[in-house]
Design an enzyme around this catalytic site. Sequence first.
Site, PDB file in Angstrom:
ATOM      1  N   LEU A 101       0.852  -1.193   0.000  1.00 26.59           N
ATOM      2  CA  LEU A 101       0.000   0.000   0.000  1.00 26.59           C
ATOM      3  C   LEU A 101       0.886   1.241   0.000  1.00 26.59           C
ATOM      4  O   LEU A 101       1.986   1.219   0.551  1.00 26.59           O
ATOM      5  CB  LEU A 101      -0.877   0.035   1.256  1.00 26.59           C
ATOM      6  N   LYS A 136      -5.722  -0.744   9.647  1.00 21.85           N
ATOM      7  CA  LYS A 136      -4.551  -1.369   9.037  1.00 21.85           C
ATOM      8  C   LYS A 136      -3.972  -2.287  10.120  1.00 21.85           C
ATOM      9  O   LYS A 136      -3.312  -1.830  11.054  1.00 21.85           O
ATOM     10  CB  LYS A 136      -3.529  -0.322   8.598  1.00 21.85           C
ATOM     11  N   LYS A 343      -0.816   6.163   8.179  1.00 24.31           N
ATOM     12  CA  LYS A 343      -0.032   5.632   9.312  1.00 24.31           C
ATOM     13  C   LYS A 343      -0.220   6.507  10.537  1.00 24.31           C
ATOM     14  O   LYS A 343      -0.012   7.719  10.471  1.00 24.31           O
ATOM     15  CB  LYS A 343       1.459   5.587   8.936  1.00 24.31           C
ATOM     16  N   CYS A 437      27.854 -14.385  37.271  1.00 23.11           N
ATOM     17  CA  CYS A 437      26.573 -14.028  37.875  1.00 23.11           C
ATOM     18  C   CYS A 437      26.746 -12.817  38.809  1.00 23.11           C
ATOM     19  O   CYS A 437      27.587 -12.859  39.709  1.00 23.11           O
ATOM     20  CB  CYS A 437      26.009 -15.213  38.647  1.00 23.11           C
ATOM     21  N   CYS A 455      22.867 -18.457  35.013  1.00 28.20           N
ATOM     22  CA  CYS A 455      23.693 -18.825  36.156  1.00 28.20           C
ATOM     23  C   CYS A 455      23.242 -20.235  36.536  1.00 28.20           C
ATOM     24  O   CYS A 455      22.050 -20.468  36.736  1.00 28.20           O
ATOM     25  CB  CYS A 455      23.437 -17.848  37.298  1.00 28.20           C
ATOM     26  N   CYS A 460      22.346 -20.099  44.171  1.00 26.86           N
ATOM     27  CA  CYS A 460      22.493 -18.644  43.982  1.00 26.86           C
ATOM     28  C   CYS A 460      21.354 -17.925  44.717  1.00 26.86           C
ATOM     29  O   CYS A 460      20.176 -18.229  44.519  1.00 26.86           O
ATOM     30  CB  CYS A 460      22.457 -18.340  42.485  1.00 26.86           C
TER      31      CYS A 460
HETATM   32  S1  IVH Z   1      -5.264  -3.921   1.453  1.00 27.21           S
HETATM   33  C1  IVH Z   1      -4.417  -4.627  -2.755  1.00 27.21           C
HETATM   34  N1  IVH Z   1      -6.254  -3.629   3.859  1.00 27.21           N
HETATM   35  O1  IVH Z   1      -0.803  -3.887   4.967  1.00 27.21           O
HETATM   36  C2  IVH Z   1      -4.431  -4.051  -1.383  1.00 27.21           C
HETATM   37  N2  IVH Z   1      -3.975  -4.250   3.669  1.00 27.21           N
HETATM   38  O2  IVH Z   1       1.260  -2.288   3.663  1.00 27.21           O
HETATM   39  C3  IVH Z   1      -3.627  -4.824  -0.476  1.00 27.21           C
HETATM   40  N3  IVH Z   1      -2.873  -4.630   5.809  1.00 27.21           N
HETATM   41  O3  IVH Z   1       0.287  -6.373   2.771  1.00 27.21           O
HETATM   42  C4  IVH Z   1      -3.693  -4.477   0.924  1.00 27.21           C
HETATM   43  N4  IVH Z   1      -4.593  -4.195   7.099  1.00 27.21           N
HETATM   44  O4  IVH Z   1      -0.834  -7.154   4.890  1.00 27.21           O
HETATM   45  C5  IVH Z   1      -5.157  -3.919   3.133  1.00 27.21           C
HETATM   46  N5  IVH Z   1      -7.270  -3.385   5.922  1.00 27.21           N
HETATM   47  C6  IVH Z   1      -6.205  -3.678   5.205  1.00 27.21           C
HETATM   48  C7  IVH Z   1      -4.980  -4.034   5.806  1.00 27.21           C
HETATM   49  C8  IVH Z   1      -3.886  -4.310   5.002  1.00 27.21           C
HETATM   50  C9  IVH Z   1      -3.336  -4.567   7.065  1.00 27.21           C
HETATM   51  C10 IVH Z   1      -1.500  -5.000   5.451  1.00 27.21           C
HETATM   52  C11 IVH Z   1      -1.447  -6.023   4.359  1.00 27.21           C
HETATM   53  C12 IVH Z   1      -0.592  -5.439   3.288  1.00 27.21           C
HETATM   54  C13 IVH Z   1       0.116  -4.343   4.007  1.00 27.21           C
HETATM   55  C14 IVH Z   1       0.470  -3.240   3.047  1.00 27.21           C
END
Ligand code: IVH
Length: 702
Positions: A101, A136, A343, A437, A455, A460
């Site tokens: 992503l 995520k 993020k 020790c 140890c 001890c």
């Molecule tokens: S979609 C084609 N959705 O993040 C789109 N990925 O940095 C593919 N991940 O490899 C990813 N939560 O393992 C998607 N809600 C989510 C996610 C997610 C975690 C991870 C996933 C991906 C990585 C990408």
Amino acid sequence: MFKDTEKKRLLELTKAFLKSNASALHVQDLREVLHYHEWNYSINNEPLISDFEYDQLFKDLQTIEAEFPDLITSDSPTQRVAVDIVDNASTIKHLSPMLSLDNSYNADDLKSFDESIKKLTNLPAEEKIVYCVEPKFDGGSVGIVFENNLLSRAATRGNGAQGEDMTANAKTLPTVPLSADFSKHGIHVAELRGEAVIHKDRFKKINTERESKGKSVFANPRNAAAGGLRMKRPNETRERGIEIFLFQMGYAVDQDGNDVLPNIDSHFDQINLLAELGFKVPTIEKKQCFGIQEVIDFIQTWEEKREDYAYEIDGMVVKVDSHALQVQCGFTQHHPRWAMAYKFKAKQASTKLIAIDYQIGKIGSITPVAKLEPVQLAGVTISSVSLHNEEFIQSKDLRIGDTVLVERAGDVIPYIVKSLEDYRNGTEQVIEFPTRCPSCDTTLVKNENEAAWRCTNAQCEAQQMQRLIFHVSKNAMDIDGFGKAFVEIFYQKGWLKDLSDVYNLDYSKIAQLEGFGQRSVVKLEAAINEAKKNPISKLLHSLSIHHLGKKASKIISEQIKHVLDLKDWNAEAFTDIKDIGPVVAENVVAFFNQEENIALLQKMEALGVNLSQTEEDKPIEVGEDAPLAGKTILFTGSLQNMSRKEAQEMAVKSGAKNISAVSKNLDILVAGEKAGSKLKKAQAIDTVQILTEAEFLLLING
Ligand code: IVH
């Protein structure tokens, strides 16, 4: 994969790249650096730089390559989807590439993303695009294929084109249905994408258990989950408590091989379809948002409540909801253009590493702990963090006096991400791990397959104190009100030397201590007397025998009438029991081979501690009419249809008791192929019934 000298060079280069303008340095070096950090993150499960730093380096490379396309090589990290795969594992080709992503960090990034979507789809600037926003998940990626409604294979992401086969492991996970009614929706083959995660509570438990067994702890739930997917034994994957959240259908075709994804209008519908088919998917954690402002608001509420969520998430993912619009946006080599990760800010702070304290565990493992200048981190004051072991210190090149970056990983344990070298002034001291020790001066040793130095002196003082603290704790004998502070006071007074002294305290003396009223002493005495009656499974566990956990203690206790029966057991007698491995066996045998341990147990018994099997220790009763009720049984030779442990389990369920030696006490011997001396011995005793494997199965199945 990477040699030590190579690692050192790449780490030096990483620092150089992060410090200066990347374009001033060699582009091939930057590629190698990125490749190395991808490997650390995805394969070695031990990232050495933060995600933010990785993204920064990745973007630097993209910028250089965009400016000088001639410099692009086919093996550049920008030209492939992700990372390498683990050596020696069988690989599976994904049906469609598992992409990564693109990342964003603030509202402006999201607004630019929204604008780019409108450009790609020729929609007017004022249009409110519908997005689906979901967590995520911070775990390990997996792809799972269903064919004809059946789970046919599962793999890790690997390099995006192919990953490691983890079908057997996936099949053990309760969150992954083994069959699902895809055909009802016209789907013949489907490839599903998801993330393996571990609940935060479960993660804490795993680490507590590992610590008590002297194993190294996981830095965060992601490492525990990603590592758990790769276990050699699928059962270990299941026991780790991994759950899979699905968030995408990457591929779906009908009987004739036609793509059926266009039939599902939106991402939201796709997720709901997966939920309907029985998969675990984000529910209240996802939202269909109308326009980018709603996306920004939803993300903000999640950034605020991230701590309260049961799983680790490192951000949110924003996806264009409409399938038709997704198709118009398309993909780059690296990521879909219709999705964007947001993020969250890492919970990091910097502070000074003042000193290292070396803590000695109950079985002698030495854990280095960094003493820090107190610092506020996500509402908590942090003044010390575990450094796990020597290797951890070395891999991060930590020095006393360093300014270090601390993160509350996994929202559970704070840990040191790295030292900030720019702050060094030359007065910092390299950390010399002790060779003796710190408590008793015995030379430390390290077993090949363990991370910790230990140890080995059972006498001890520091270890004895830890064993006492453990013995009385909730986890072991569970003596109400008898905490660490009491142990320390009584130990200093010389009233507690070994475990038996817990049951030989002079309560009148305790009552005279400052802060101990008569009532609290009465309570303590009652709690100690109560603990004397504990089942022997608790007692066994409370002895701090290396690797002997609660479960194994219970299993062993089912097999014995009295704790001291174990004096006569050899390692084989233990490993003959289902779920008892050779390491535990060896350690218990070693414990019961030592005279002073036998004397200790005898002393405890004389003081009223129960050493005999209680009702609670006995195995679950099977009915009197069970086919093997009351019989003793022994399996020998190799079995064709089941493992020996499975056979023993079946026998127990049918009422039998497994024993390990041929004697007059044996009722049934099941002889598999190549049965040897045990069969001969049994043939000489006419009361032993000798069965083949098939006869045994027939007998228990009635
Ligand atoms: S979609 C084609 N959705 O993040 C789109 N990925 O940095 C593919 N991940 O490899 C990813 N939560 O393992 C998607 N809600 C989510 C996610 C997610 C975690 C991870 C996933 C991906 C990585 C990408």
